[in-house]
Design an enzyme around this catalytic site. Structure first.
Site, PDB file in Angstrom:
ATOM      1  N   SER A  41       0.854  -1.214  -0.026  1.00 15.76           N
ATOM      2  CA  SER A  41       0.136  -0.007  -0.111  1.00 15.76           C
ATOM      3  C   SER A  41       0.848   1.207   0.112  1.00 15.76           C
ATOM      4  O   SER A  41       0.344   2.302  -0.477  1.00 15.76           O
ATOM      5  CB  SER A  41      -0.838   0.026   1.212  1.00 15.76           C
ATOM      6  OG  SER A  41      -0.239   0.034   2.429  1.00 15.76           O
ATOM      7  N   ASP A 403      -3.072   7.493   8.721  1.00 10.31           N
ATOM      8  CA  ASP A 403      -4.049   6.718   9.295  1.00 10.31           C
ATOM      9  C   ASP A 403      -3.654   5.699  10.502  1.00 10.31           C
ATOM     10  O   ASP A 403      -4.364   4.895  10.679  1.00 10.31           O
ATOM     11  CB  ASP A 403      -4.991   5.919   8.144  1.00 10.31           C
ATOM     12  CG  ASP A 403      -4.262   5.211   7.237  1.00 10.31           C
ATOM     13  OD1 ASP A 403      -3.111   4.951   7.694  1.00 10.31           O
ATOM     14  OD2 ASP A 403      -4.686   4.531   6.225  1.00 10.31           O
ATOM     15  N   HIS A 406      -0.291   4.208   7.174  1.00  5.24           N
ATOM     16  CA  HIS A 406       0.464   4.811   6.097  1.00  5.24           C
ATOM     17  C   HIS A 406       0.603   6.418   6.488  1.00  5.24           C
ATOM     18  O   HIS A 406       0.218   6.815   7.186  1.00  5.24           O
ATOM     19  CB  HIS A 406      -0.582   4.798   4.866  1.00  5.24           C
ATOM     20  CG  HIS A 406      -1.278   3.320   4.747  1.00  5.24           C
ATOM     21  ND1 HIS A 406      -2.375   3.073   5.323  1.00  5.24           N
ATOM     22  CD2 HIS A 406      -0.629   2.528   3.996  1.00  5.24           C
ATOM     23  CE1 HIS A 406      -2.735   1.743   4.735  1.00  5.24           C
ATOM     24  NE2 HIS A 406      -1.713   1.321   4.257  1.00  5.24           N
TER      25      HIS A 406
END
Length: 423
Positions: A41, A403, A406
C-alpha cells in the site's frame, strides 16, 4: 532546481555510472521512458481499489486523497451507520477488530478472489468517495518519483486491459500484499488477508511482457529505458506474524525467506532486461501508530527513549535492511550491467519521528492524523480513517502518519527528498 529534481538527476547519474561504471549519453532525466513498480500500500496507486478482497475499503472514501487530489474531508462523524457495519464496509474483517485477541481470531476465509472484478457498489452509502486510490491524504513516494522524471503515471495493473494500457509503465503494487505467499505464511501459523504476494506481482509483470508481444530485442530496449521501483514489501508479513505471536522471534524467522523472494523478483526483472532498479528497505515498524496502539507493554526497554517507538520492532526492520543490503551487494557483483540502488526509508522516517520540529512536523509524530480513539497514537480500528466515526486533524502536513498505518503526503515527500541523498 528543486531538491527532488536534483535527487532524480543524482539518481540517474548513480544508477548509470556509480554501480555499473557505464556513462549514459546525455545523462538527463529524460532518459527514462516509464516506471514499473512493485510493493504494497505504500506504493499502490489503484490496484487495491479493484481487487475484490480489498475493493470498497475505507481508503476509497474521503478524506483519503484530500490534500493533493482535492477530495473533501470527512468533516467528523458524517454518517449514522452503526459501528457494527464496519466489518462489511472495510471488506477486511481484521480492520474492525476491537482487541488484539479479536484480531488474531479473525481471518478472511475466501482466498480465491483471483477474478479481477470490482466489488459491486453497496446501495445506501452516502459517504463521500475518494478517487485518489492511495492510502494517504495525497501523493506517495512513487508519485514524487514519477512526477520528477516528468513521466506519465504507471497504469495500475488491474486497471489495464490492452497492451497500449501498459506501454507507459505499470504499477503492480497492491495494498495489503505480502512478500511471501499465503500458503507459506499459513504453514508458519500466520494469517494474511490479501491473496497477493510479490511472486504474484512478478507473474503479472511477465504476463504484461507477453501481452506486449514484442521481439526479444524490442523488449530489451523497453526494459533498458525503464526505471524499476521495488517499494517496501514485507511489512505485512512481519506485522501479521507479530499479531499472531507475542514474541518477535516468529517475525525474525521470516527475514531470510522475505529477502529470498525479493531476490527472486529482482532476478526475474533483470532477466527480462531491467538495467536500473531502485529497491527500498523496511520502514521503522516500531514507529507505526497501529502497532504502538495494539501491542503496548510496560516492560523496561520496550520503547526507545529518544523516539518513543517500539525498540524491538525497529530492530526487526534494521535486521531486514541489513539482510537486504547484503543480498543487493551480491546481486550487483553477479549482474554488473544492471544498476541496483538501495532506497533508504528507515532513516528519514526515524529522523522526523525523533525530531519532528526540526523538519517542519508537529509535536505528535506518533499520532494518526485521520482516525480516532485519542491517546498518544489516536488509533482504534473502530474509528479507522474513512469510516463513519473517524475524524481528521486540522493540518495533515504536520503529521507523519495519515491513518496509523500509512504516511501523509508531507512525510512521503520528505522521504522522497531524502531517501537517495541522505539527511
Amino acid at each position: 532546481m528543486a531538491p527532488f529534481s536534483r535527487l532524480l538527476l543524482a539518481l540517474a547519474a548513480v544508477l548509470l555510472v556509480a554501480v555499473t561504471g557505464e556513462a549514459d549519453a546525455g545523462g538527463s532525466l529524460a532518459w527514462f521512458d516509464r516506471v514499473f513498480s512493485f510493493g504494497d500500500s505504500l506504493t499502490d496507486t489503484g490496484n487495491s481499489a479493484i481487487l475484490p478482497a480489498t475493493a470498497g475499503g475505507p481508503f476509497t472514501n474521503a478524506p483519503y486523497g484530500q490534500t493533493h487530489f482535492k477530495r473533501p474531508g470527512a468533516g467528523g462523524r458524517a454518517s449514522n451507520v452503526v459501528v457494527d457495519s464496519i466489518v462489511e464496509l472495510l471488506k477486511l474483517p481484521y480492520l474492525a477488530s476491537r482487541s488484539v485477541d479479536d484480531f488474531r481470531r479473525r481471518s478472511l476465509t475466501d482466498t480465491r478472489n483471483a477474478a479481477i472484478v470490482p466489488a459491486t457498489a453497496r446501495s445506501g452509502q452516502t459517504r463521500l468517495k475518494s478517487t485518489s486510490n492511495r492510502a494517504s491524504d495525497g501523493r506517495l513516494v512513487i508519485d514524487f518519483i514519477v512526477e520528477s522524471l516528468e513521466l506519465p503515471q504507471p497504469t495500475p495493473y488491474l486497471a489495464g486491459k490492452t497492451a497500449n494500457d501498459f506501454l507507459q509503465g505499470v504499477n503492480f503494487a497492491v495494498g495489503g500484499a505480502t512478500a511471501l505467499d499465503m500458503a507459506f505464511l499459513k504453514s508458519k501459523g500466520i494469517t494474511s488477508f490479501v491473496p497477493i504476494s510479490l511472486s504474484n506481482q512478478t507473474t503479472w509483470f511477465n504476463g504484461v511482457l507477453k501481452l506486449l508481444n514484442s521481439t526479444r530485442n524490442e523488449q530489451r530496449k523497453m526494459m533498458a529505458s525503464s526505471l524499476f521501483y521495488i517499494g517496501e514489501i514485507g511489512f505485512n508479513d512481519y506485522s501479521f506474524a507479530l499479531m499472531n505471536n507475542d514474541t518477535v522471534g516468529l517475525a525474525e524467522s521470516l527475514v531470510p525467506d522475505i529477502i529470498g523472494v525479493i531476490r527472486s523478483a529482482l532476478i526475474d526483472v533483470i532477466d527480462a532486461g531491467a538495467r536500473r532498479i531502485v529497491v527500498t528497505g523496511m520502514i521503522p515498524m516500531g514507529c507505526e501508530p497501529e502497532l504502538l496502539a495494539l501491542l503496548p507493554s510496560g516492560a523496561s526497554g520496550y520503547y526507545d527513549p529518544e523516539s518513543g517507538c517500539i525498540a524491538r520492532f525497529n530492530r526487526l526492520a534494521q535486521l531486514h535492511n541489513r539482510a537486504l543490503n547484503r543480498m543487493l551487494s551480491k546481486l550487483r557483483r553477479a549482474y554488473r550491467r544492471t544498476s541496483i540502488y538501495y532506497g533508504d526509508l528507515y532513516t528519514p522516517v526515524t529522523a522526523i519521528v525523533s525530531s519532528p520540529g526540526e523538519y517542519g512536523f508537529g509535536s505528535e509524530p506518533l499520532a494518526a492524523c485521520c482516525g480516532g480513539g485519542g491517546g498518544p497514537y489516536n488509533f482504534n480500528f473502530a474509528f479507522f480513517c474513512g469510516t463513519p466515526l473517524s475524524t481528521t486533524c486540522a493540518d495533515p502536513s504536520k503529521s507523519v502518519s495519515w491513518d496509523g498505518i500509512h504516511y501523509t503526503e508531507a512525510a512521503n515527500k520528505f522521504v522522497a527528498d531524502t531517501m537517495f541523498n541522505g539527511l
